[in-house]
Design an enzyme around this catalytic site. Structure first.
Site, PDB file in Angstrom:
ATOM      1  N   CYS A   1       4.544   9.355  -0.025  1.00  0.00           N
ATOM      2  CA  CYS A   1       3.137   9.737   0.036  1.00  0.00           C
ATOM      3  C   CYS A   1       2.892  10.758  -1.067  1.00  0.00           C
ATOM      4  O   CYS A   1       3.674  11.699  -1.219  1.00  0.00           O
ATOM      5  CB  CYS A   1       2.815  10.343   1.408  1.00  0.00           C
ATOM      6  SG  CYS A   1       1.130  10.965   1.508  1.00  0.00           S
TER       7      CYS A   1
ATOM      8  N   ASN B   1       9.075   4.065   3.138  1.00  0.00           N
ATOM      9  CA  ASN B   1       9.125   3.640   4.545  1.00  0.00           C
ATOM     10  C   ASN B   1      10.474   3.005   4.813  1.00  0.00           C
ATOM     11  O   ASN B   1      11.170   2.579   3.899  1.00  0.00           O
ATOM     12  CB  ASN B   1       8.077   2.555   4.802  1.00  0.00           C
ATOM     13  CG  ASN B   1       6.692   3.049   4.554  1.00  0.00           C
ATOM     14  OD1 ASN B   1       6.249   3.090   3.417  1.00  0.00           O
ATOM     15  ND2 ASN B   1       6.014   3.432   5.604  1.00  0.00           N
TER      16      ASN B   1
ATOM     17  N   HIS C   1       9.304   6.775   7.878  1.00  0.00           N
ATOM     18  CA  HIS C   1       9.853   6.849   6.521  1.00  0.00           C
ATOM     19  C   HIS C   1      11.343   7.173   6.671  1.00  0.00           C
ATOM     20  O   HIS C   1      11.789   7.602   7.738  1.00  0.00           O
ATOM     21  CB  HIS C   1       9.115   7.914   5.700  1.00  0.00           C
ATOM     22  CG  HIS C   1       7.758   7.446   5.238  1.00  0.00           C
ATOM     23  ND1 HIS C   1       7.478   7.147   3.927  1.00  0.00           N
ATOM     24  CD2 HIS C   1       6.617   7.194   5.921  1.00  0.00           C
ATOM     25  CE1 HIS C   1       6.211   6.738   3.830  1.00  0.00           C
ATOM     26  NE2 HIS C   1       5.666   6.767   5.026  1.00  0.00           N
TER      27      HIS C   1
ATOM     28  N   HIS D   1       5.573   4.486  12.580  1.00  0.00           N
ATOM     29  CA  HIS D   1       5.568   4.360  11.123  1.00  0.00           C
ATOM     30  C   HIS D   1       6.615   5.343  10.594  1.00  0.00           C
ATOM     31  O   HIS D   1       6.341   6.528  10.422  1.00  0.00           O
ATOM     32  CB  HIS D   1       4.145   4.708  10.646  1.00  0.00           C
ATOM     33  CG  HIS D   1       3.913   4.714   9.180  1.00  0.00           C
ATOM     34  ND1 HIS D   1       3.194   3.731   8.531  1.00  0.00           N
ATOM     35  CD2 HIS D   1       4.255   5.595   8.212  1.00  0.00           C
ATOM     36  CE1 HIS D   1       3.105   4.018   7.250  1.00  0.00           C
ATOM     37  NE2 HIS D   1       3.753   5.152   7.024  1.00  0.00           N
TER      38      HIS D   1
ATOM     39  N   ARG E   1       0.838  -1.208   0.000  1.00  0.00           N
ATOM     40  CA  ARG E   1       0.000   0.000   0.000  1.00  0.00           C
ATOM     41  C   ARG E   1       0.874   1.260   0.000  1.00  0.00           C
ATOM     42  O   ARG E   1       0.986   1.957  -1.000  1.00  0.00           O
ATOM     43  CB  ARG E   1      -0.952  -0.038   1.213  1.00  0.00           C
ATOM     44  CG  ARG E   1      -2.068   0.990   1.157  1.00  0.00           C
ATOM     45  CD  ARG E   1      -1.678   2.375   1.577  1.00  0.00           C
ATOM     46  NE  ARG E   1      -1.131   2.428   2.930  1.00  0.00           N
ATOM     47  CZ  ARG E   1      -0.517   3.504   3.428  1.00  0.00           C
ATOM     48  NH1 ARG E   1      -0.367   4.591   2.707  1.00  0.00           N
ATOM     49  NH2 ARG E   1      -0.028   3.482   4.652  1.00  0.00           N
ATOM     50  N   ASP E   2       1.569   1.507   1.098  1.00  0.00           N
ATOM     51  CA  ASP E   2       2.355   2.748   1.189  1.00  0.00           C
ATOM     52  C   ASP E   2       3.475   2.734   0.150  1.00  0.00           C
ATOM     53  O   ASP E   2       3.777   3.750  -0.477  1.00  0.00           O
ATOM     54  CB  ASP E   2       2.945   2.874   2.605  1.00  0.00           C
ATOM     55  CG  ASP E   2       3.176   4.311   3.025  1.00  0.00           C
ATOM     56  OD1 ASP E   2       3.070   5.198   2.170  1.00  0.00           O
ATOM     57  OD2 ASP E   2       3.466   4.546   4.203  1.00  0.00           O
TER      58      ASP E   2
HETATM   59  P1  HMG Z   1     -13.355  14.120  -1.891  1.00  0.00           P
HETATM   60  O1  HMG Z   1     -13.172  14.544  -3.317  1.00  0.00           O
HETATM   61  O2  HMG Z   1     -13.387  15.192  -0.854  1.00  0.00           O
HETATM   62  O3  HMG Z   1     -14.609  13.181  -1.611  1.00  0.00           O
HETATM   63  O4  HMG Z   1     -12.207  13.078  -1.575  1.00  0.00           O
HETATM   64  P2  HMG Z   1     -15.935  12.828  -2.334  1.00  0.00           P
HETATM   65  O5  HMG Z   1     -16.723  12.074  -1.322  1.00  0.00           O
HETATM   66  O6  HMG Z   1     -16.505  14.052  -2.959  1.00  0.00           O
HETATM   67  O7  HMG Z   1     -15.518  11.795  -3.488  1.00  0.00           O
HETATM   68  C1  HMG Z   1     -14.838  12.160  -4.666  1.00  0.00           C
HETATM   69  C2  HMG Z   1     -14.873  10.989  -5.652  1.00  0.00           C
HETATM   70  O8  HMG Z   1     -14.194   9.867  -5.073  1.00  0.00           O
HETATM   71  C3  HMG Z   1     -16.298  10.490  -5.937  1.00  0.00           C
HETATM   72  O9  HMG Z   1     -16.268   9.948  -7.256  1.00  0.00           O
HETATM   73  C4  HMG Z   1     -16.483   9.345  -4.958  1.00  0.00           C
HETATM   74  O10 HMG Z   1     -17.415   8.397  -5.372  1.00  0.00           O
HETATM   75  C5  HMG Z   1     -15.098   8.754  -4.931  1.00  0.00           C
HETATM   76  P3  HMG Z   1     -16.879  10.782  -8.492  1.00  0.00           P
HETATM   77  O11 HMG Z   1     -18.304  11.024  -8.126  1.00  0.00           O
HETATM   78  O12 HMG Z   1     -16.065  12.040  -8.566  1.00  0.00           O
HETATM   79  O13 HMG Z   1     -16.667   9.861  -9.660  1.00  0.00           O
HETATM   80  N1  HMG Z   1     -14.798   8.106  -3.661  1.00  0.00           N
HETATM   81  C6  HMG Z   1     -14.241   6.885  -3.554  1.00  0.00           C
HETATM   82  N2  HMG Z   1     -13.870   5.990  -4.478  1.00  0.00           N
HETATM   83  C7  HMG Z   1     -13.343   4.832  -4.019  1.00  0.00           C
HETATM   84  N3  HMG Z   1     -13.149   4.562  -2.707  1.00  0.00           N
HETATM   85  C8  HMG Z   1     -13.526   5.454  -1.766  1.00  0.00           C
HETATM   86  C9  HMG Z   1     -14.091   6.664  -2.183  1.00  0.00           C
HETATM   87  N4  HMG Z   1     -14.543   7.737  -1.505  1.00  0.00           N
HETATM   88  C10 HMG Z   1     -14.975   8.610  -2.411  1.00  0.00           C
HETATM   89  N5  HMG Z   1     -13.335   5.173  -0.478  1.00  0.00           N
HETATM   90  C11 HMG Z   1     -11.320  11.259  -0.281  1.00  0.00           C
HETATM   91  C12 HMG Z   1     -12.042  12.590  -0.261  1.00  0.00           C
HETATM   92  C13 HMG Z   1     -10.931  10.908   1.136  1.00  0.00           C
HETATM   93  C14 HMG Z   1     -12.239  10.184  -0.876  1.00  0.00           C
HETATM   94  C15 HMG Z   1     -10.057  11.399  -1.184  1.00  0.00           C
HETATM   95  O14 HMG Z   1      -9.347  12.567  -0.843  1.00  0.00           O
HETATM   96  C16 HMG Z   1      -9.141  10.212  -1.067  1.00  0.00           C
HETATM   97  O15 HMG Z   1      -9.507   9.088  -1.423  1.00  0.00           O
HETATM   98  N6  HMG Z   1      -7.907  10.429  -0.598  1.00  0.00           N
HETATM   99  C17 HMG Z   1      -6.966   9.353  -0.419  1.00  0.00           C
HETATM  100  C18 HMG Z   1      -5.628   9.909  -0.164  1.00  0.00           C
HETATM  101  C19 HMG Z   1      -4.626   8.809   0.028  1.00  0.00           C
HETATM  102  O16 HMG Z   1      -4.869   7.623  -0.154  1.00  0.00           O
HETATM  103  N7  HMG Z   1      -3.404   9.232   0.425  1.00  0.00           N
HETATM  104  C20 HMG Z   1      -2.310   8.343   0.648  1.00  0.00           C
HETATM  105  C21 HMG Z   1      -2.446   7.538   1.889  1.00  0.00           C
HETATM  106  S1  HMG Z   1      -2.079   8.419   3.398  1.00  0.00           S
HETATM  107  C22 HMG Z   1      -0.420   8.106   3.686  1.00  0.00           C
HETATM  108  O17 HMG Z   1       0.249   7.650   2.801  1.00  0.00           O
HETATM  109  C23 HMG Z   1       0.138   8.339   5.044  1.00  0.00           C
HETATM  110  C24 HMG Z   1       0.339   7.039   5.832  1.00  0.00           C
HETATM  111  O18 HMG Z   1       1.178   6.140   5.147  1.00  0.00           O
HETATM  112  C25 HMG Z   1       0.962   7.345   7.220  1.00  0.00           C
HETATM  113  C26 HMG Z   1       2.169   8.273   7.148  1.00  0.00           C
HETATM  114  O19 HMG Z   1       3.136   8.003   6.417  1.00  0.00           O
HETATM  115  O20 HMG Z   1       2.116   9.290   7.834  1.00  0.00           O
HETATM  116  C27 HMG Z   1      -1.005   6.322   6.096  1.00  0.00           C
HETATM  117 MG    MG Z   2       3.384   6.320   5.150  1.00  0.00          MG
END
Ligand code: HMG
Ligand code: MG
Length: 297
Positions: A240, A249, A208, A206, A14-15
């Site tokens: 990220c 990571n 990196h 966690h 994933r990450d």
């Molecule tokens: P939004 O645009 O505010 O939300 O996004 P929305 O509800 O208006 O949805 C927008 C579109 O996404 C819509 O589709 C929804 O249906 C769809 P459209 O009508 O435009 O065709 N949608 C989804 N599709 C699939 N699965 C879902 C989902 N939800 C909505 N669950 C939202 C808000 C949170 C959805 C968006 O910003 C998002 O998905 N962000 C993900 C960001 C991400 O994955 N970042 C990387 C991971 S975090 C990280 O790496 C840090 C970590 O490792 C820890 C660390 O290192 O610190 C965890």
């Molecule tokens: Mg991370």
């Protein structure tokens, strides 16, 4: 301080792969997850049910979950931002979910288009619904040391977010150094405060590895504070999409080697991790960052 048995959560699929571009085909992800379970890892974050517009690399997560060879005793978890993500995780038979927020408002807004308070409100129905179906819930707190936009984050801000997540009764917390900037002293400063609010067994760290300090950070947290839980990514791949310049990571094989060399027990076969990294490297067509991917043991 006693040094507890270690619990490693593999987040490479994933990450590690969420920033790999189109270079990581589904076949390679499935082979990677299976190689990781063969290496003895007991928990693998196999994908993310997030918006495919936000992170196209994770759009095939349902297929990955459908095709992996599930080993008994291994938890295959999924990152989930909202109720829609939970529905997809349940349909894919994920064994655990991870919700995610941050200690920095700016990062959270860029990552999930919500304030910290809004994101926690989104999780409010997700956490009990998952638990009712028997899925434990982890909560990530990103940018717990430094934010790419706001700079240094105060330990008190992290504790504040953790307390709010705890009101939802999440099972565990993963505290993220999202941009890989923390030093062992930063880790000590945070744990001095955080351990007054949360017991050590509920905390995962966690790290990196952008500045090469992740292994030192983990060894300090384990030997000085008794933290047993660590996230890591085989091959050290990743970053990220909303943390420009952040590298992958800490590599699982580097961490396993460091813990075992220091008397720790991980239950993971480091040579099998090297093989998993080598398979991924071949699939991506590039060398991976981990130190141990370049060393013959
Ligand atoms: P939004 O645009 O505010 O939300 O996004 P929305 O509800 O208006 O949805 C927008 C579109 O996404 C819509 O589709 C929804 O249906 C769809 P459209 O009508 O435009 O065709 N949608 C989804 N599709 C699939 N699965 C879902 C989902 N939800 C909505 N669950 C939202 C808000 C949170 C959805 C968006 O910003 C998002 O998905 N962000 C993900 C960001 C991400 O994955 N970042 C990387 C991971 S975090 C990280 O790496 C840090 C970590 O490792 C820890 C660390 O290192 O610190 C965890
Ligand atoms: Mg991370």
């Amino acid at each position: 301080m006693s040094r507890p048995a270690l619990r490693l959560v593999e987040v490479g699929p994933r990450d590690g792969l969420q920033t790999a571009g189109a270079a990581a085909p589904t076949d390679a992800k499935v082979a990677f997850v299976d190689a990781l379970s063969r290496a003895g890892l007991k928990e693998i974050e196999a994908g993310a049910f997030v918006s495919p517009k936000a992170v196209p690399e994770m759009a095939d997560s349902a297929e990955v979950f459908a095709r992996i060879a599930r080993r008994p005793g291994v938890i295959y978890s999924a990152l989930v931002p909202n109720e829609k993500g939970l529905e997809m995780a349940l349909a894919s038979k994920a064994g655990k979910i991870s919700v995610f927020t941050a200690a920095s408002e700016t990062f959270n807004k860029k990552n999930i288009n919500a304030t910290i308070a809004e994101s926690i409100a989104r999780f409010a129905p997700v956490v009990p619904a998952a638990q009712k179906k028997g899925l434990p819930v982890r909560a990530y707190v990103s940018t717990a040391f430094f934010c790419p936009y706001e700079g240094r984050i105060k330990p008190e801000s992290v504790v504040d977010v953790v307390r709010r997540l705890d009101e939802l009764s999440v099972d565990e917390l993963s505290i993220g150094d999202t941009i890989g900037r923390a030093s062992p002293d930063d880790v000590r400063r945070l744990l001095d405060v955080l351990l007054k609010a949360v017991p050590a067994p509920r905390i995962f760290l966690h790290f990196h590895d952008t500045y090469g300090m992740a292994v030192a950070n983990a060894l300090a947290a384990w030997s000085e504070y008794g933290i047993s839980g660590y996230d890591a990514s085989t091959g050290g791949v990743g970053g990220c999409p909303y943390a420009p310049g952040a590298s992958g990571n800490v590599a699982t094989e580097d961490l396993v080697f460091a813990f075992e060399a220091s008397g720790g027990k991980t239950g993971v076969d480091v040579k099998a991790l090297q093989a998993a990294a080598s398979g991924l490297s071949a699939a991506l067509g590039r060398p991976l960052p981990s130190r141990l991917s370049r060393i013959r043991l």
